[in-house]
Scaffold this active site. Structure first.
Site, PDB file in Angstrom:
ATOM      1  N   HIS A   1     -20.412 -34.078  22.217  1.00  0.00           N
ATOM      2  CA  HIS A   1     -21.607 -33.876  22.007  1.00  0.00           C
ATOM      3  C   HIS A   1     -22.628 -33.681  23.359  1.00  0.00           C
ATOM      4  O   HIS A   1     -23.351 -32.654  23.406  1.00  0.00           O
ATOM      5  CB  HIS A   1     -22.543 -34.826  20.985  1.00  0.00           C
ATOM      6  CG  HIS A   1     -23.803 -34.736  20.858  1.00  0.00           C
ATOM      7  ND1 HIS A   1     -24.555 -34.270  19.609  1.00  0.00           N
ATOM      8  CD2 HIS A   1     -24.719 -35.165  21.495  1.00  0.00           C
ATOM      9  CE1 HIS A   1     -25.657 -34.257  19.813  1.00  0.00           C
ATOM     10  NE2 HIS A   1     -26.066 -34.867  20.882  1.00  0.00           N
ATOM     11  N   GLU A   2     -22.273 -34.825  24.222  1.00  0.00           N
ATOM     12  CA  GLU A   2     -23.492 -34.694  25.346  1.00  0.00           C
ATOM     13  C   GLU A   2     -22.977 -33.499  26.149  1.00  0.00           C
ATOM     14  O   GLU A   2     -23.640 -32.897  26.823  1.00  0.00           O
ATOM     15  CB  GLU A   2     -23.225 -36.055  25.846  1.00  0.00           C
ATOM     16  CG  GLU A   2     -23.687 -37.209  25.375  1.00  0.00           C
ATOM     17  CD  GLU A   2     -25.173 -36.926  24.803  1.00  0.00           C
ATOM     18  OE1 GLU A   2     -25.835 -36.282  25.223  1.00  0.00           O
ATOM     19  OE2 GLU A   2     -25.367 -37.649  23.851  1.00  0.00           O
TER      20      GLU A   2
ATOM     21  N   HIS B  36     -24.621 -30.468  25.197  1.00  0.00           N
ATOM     22  CA  HIS B  36     -25.922 -30.218  25.497  1.00  0.00           C
ATOM     23  C   HIS B  36     -25.962 -29.625  27.053  1.00  0.00           C
ATOM     24  O   HIS B  36     -26.877 -28.940  27.298  1.00  0.00           O
ATOM     25  CB  HIS B  36     -26.526 -31.685  25.853  1.00  0.00           C
ATOM     26  CG  HIS B  36     -27.220 -32.031  24.577  1.00  0.00           C
ATOM     27  ND1 HIS B  36     -28.123 -31.261  23.667  1.00  0.00           N
ATOM     28  CD2 HIS B  36     -27.020 -33.076  23.691  1.00  0.00           C
ATOM     29  CE1 HIS B  36     -28.485 -32.019  22.746  1.00  0.00           C
ATOM     30  NE2 HIS B  36     -27.831 -33.253  22.567  1.00  0.00           N
TER      31      HIS B  36
ATOM     32  N   GLU C   3     -30.216 -30.763  18.785  1.00  0.00           N
ATOM     33  CA  GLU C   3     -29.366 -31.626  18.338  1.00  0.00           C
ATOM     34  C   GLU C   3     -28.190 -31.228  17.327  1.00  0.00           C
ATOM     35  O   GLU C   3     -27.360 -31.420  17.378  1.00  0.00           O
ATOM     36  CB  GLU C   3     -30.123 -33.170  17.691  1.00  0.00           C
ATOM     37  CG  GLU C   3     -30.656 -34.002  18.855  1.00  0.00           C
ATOM     38  CD  GLU C   3     -29.709 -34.386  19.845  1.00  0.00           C
ATOM     39  OE1 GLU C   3     -28.839 -34.893  19.330  1.00  0.00           O
ATOM     40  OE2 GLU C   3     -30.321 -34.372  20.972  1.00  0.00           O
TER      41      GLU C   3
END
Length: 282
Positions: free
Chosen positions: A130-131, A134, A201
């Site tokens: 997930h990071e 980003h 998100e």
């Protein structure tokens, strides 16, 4: 759609910023606000990563110091076709993580000692995926700019409320409408900033699941992190200005009853449901 939504919201945020500048100082004020916006963008582009990492006393680690964590980030970065980011550990019991950096070549991922204890290998890979999503989508810069623009709009509106404004247009304007906008603009800017954060998100959840290889890994991780957050585990040094950067809002336990409109993150149960559906191929 998330990318288009983000672009439209950023344009709207910039329009509000310039409008407030016009109320305070006419056309000259609009130019000042435009220059402030450009200056903020430049500062956030070059220095946002170092500022945030220092704020949380993050310590950079090497492969020798944290072989499992470093190796996991390395494998996931390869899956995402990203350069290897710097890896940091924050001495904090609360499970959480964030990414920062002006672009994929100058990125960093940071995890708390709490999240390393709370999650298993697969769940941690979901969080780190997930990071890295980003990073790949350049969401760190987008979120930082949106937060700074919203802050300037709020402070400028407060200045106008206390000291008044001046228009250099001969026709002037409606003072009641101007005052209403002064009070409504900060609210609108805050709502737009939160909407941008929530949109990014969702996108990072989807892309991060693809990077780690299984959407259930991230869904399982979010369930655990949310449990800790709702049971009194808030980060001691967390600030509202950086809340949008974390895997979940570090104030979840405190602000869980607030309207979703004022949240930097989507409802965790909704995120988990989407991830479960993604894992099932729906």
């Amino acid at each position: 759609m998330n990318n288009l939504k983000t672009l439209m919201l950023m344009v709207l945020l910039g329009a509000i910023m310039i409008f407030i500048g016009g109320l305070v100082g006419g056309k000259g004020g609009m130019m000042v606000m435009l220059m402030i916006s450009l200056g903020m963008n430049f500062f956030s582009y070059w220095f946002s990563d170092s500022v945030v990492l220092k704020m949380y006393n993050a310590r950079e680690v090497s492969r020798e110091e944290a072989p499992q964590l470093y190796g996991l980030v390395e494998n996931l970065a390869a899956n995402a076709e990203l350069p290897m980011p710097r890896v940091y550990i924050i001495n904090e019991d609360t499970p959480n993580a964030f990414a920062t950096g002006r672009n994929p070549s100058h990125a960093a991922v940071a995890v708390t000692t709490g999240i390393m204890r709370a999650l298993d290998y697969n769940e941690l890979s979901g969080v780190l995926g997930h990071e890295l999503a980003h990073v790949k989508n350049r969401d760190i810069l987008t979120g930082t700019i949106a937060a700074m623009m919203a802050t300037v709009i709020t402070y400028t509106a407060q200045f106008f409320a206390f000291f008044g404004g001046r228009s250099d247009d001969d026709e002037g304007g409606n003072p009641i409408a101007a005052l209403l906008m002064v009070f409504l603009a900060p609210l609108a800017a805050s709502l737009i900033q939160m909407a941008i954060s929530r949109s990014r998100e969702y996108e990072a959840d989807h892309d991060g699941a693809e990077i780690c290889g299984n959407a259930n890994y991230l869904a399982d991780a979010l369930e655990k992190i949310e449990y800790y957050a709702l049971n009194g585990r808030q980060m001691s040094d967390a600030t509202p200005a950086t809340a949008h950067m974390f895997i979940i809002n570090p104030f979840s336990g405190i602000g869980s009853t607030m309207s979703r409109l004022f949240s930097t993150h989507p409802d965790t149960s909704d995120r988990i449901a989407r991830l479960r559906a993604q894992a099932a191929g729906r």
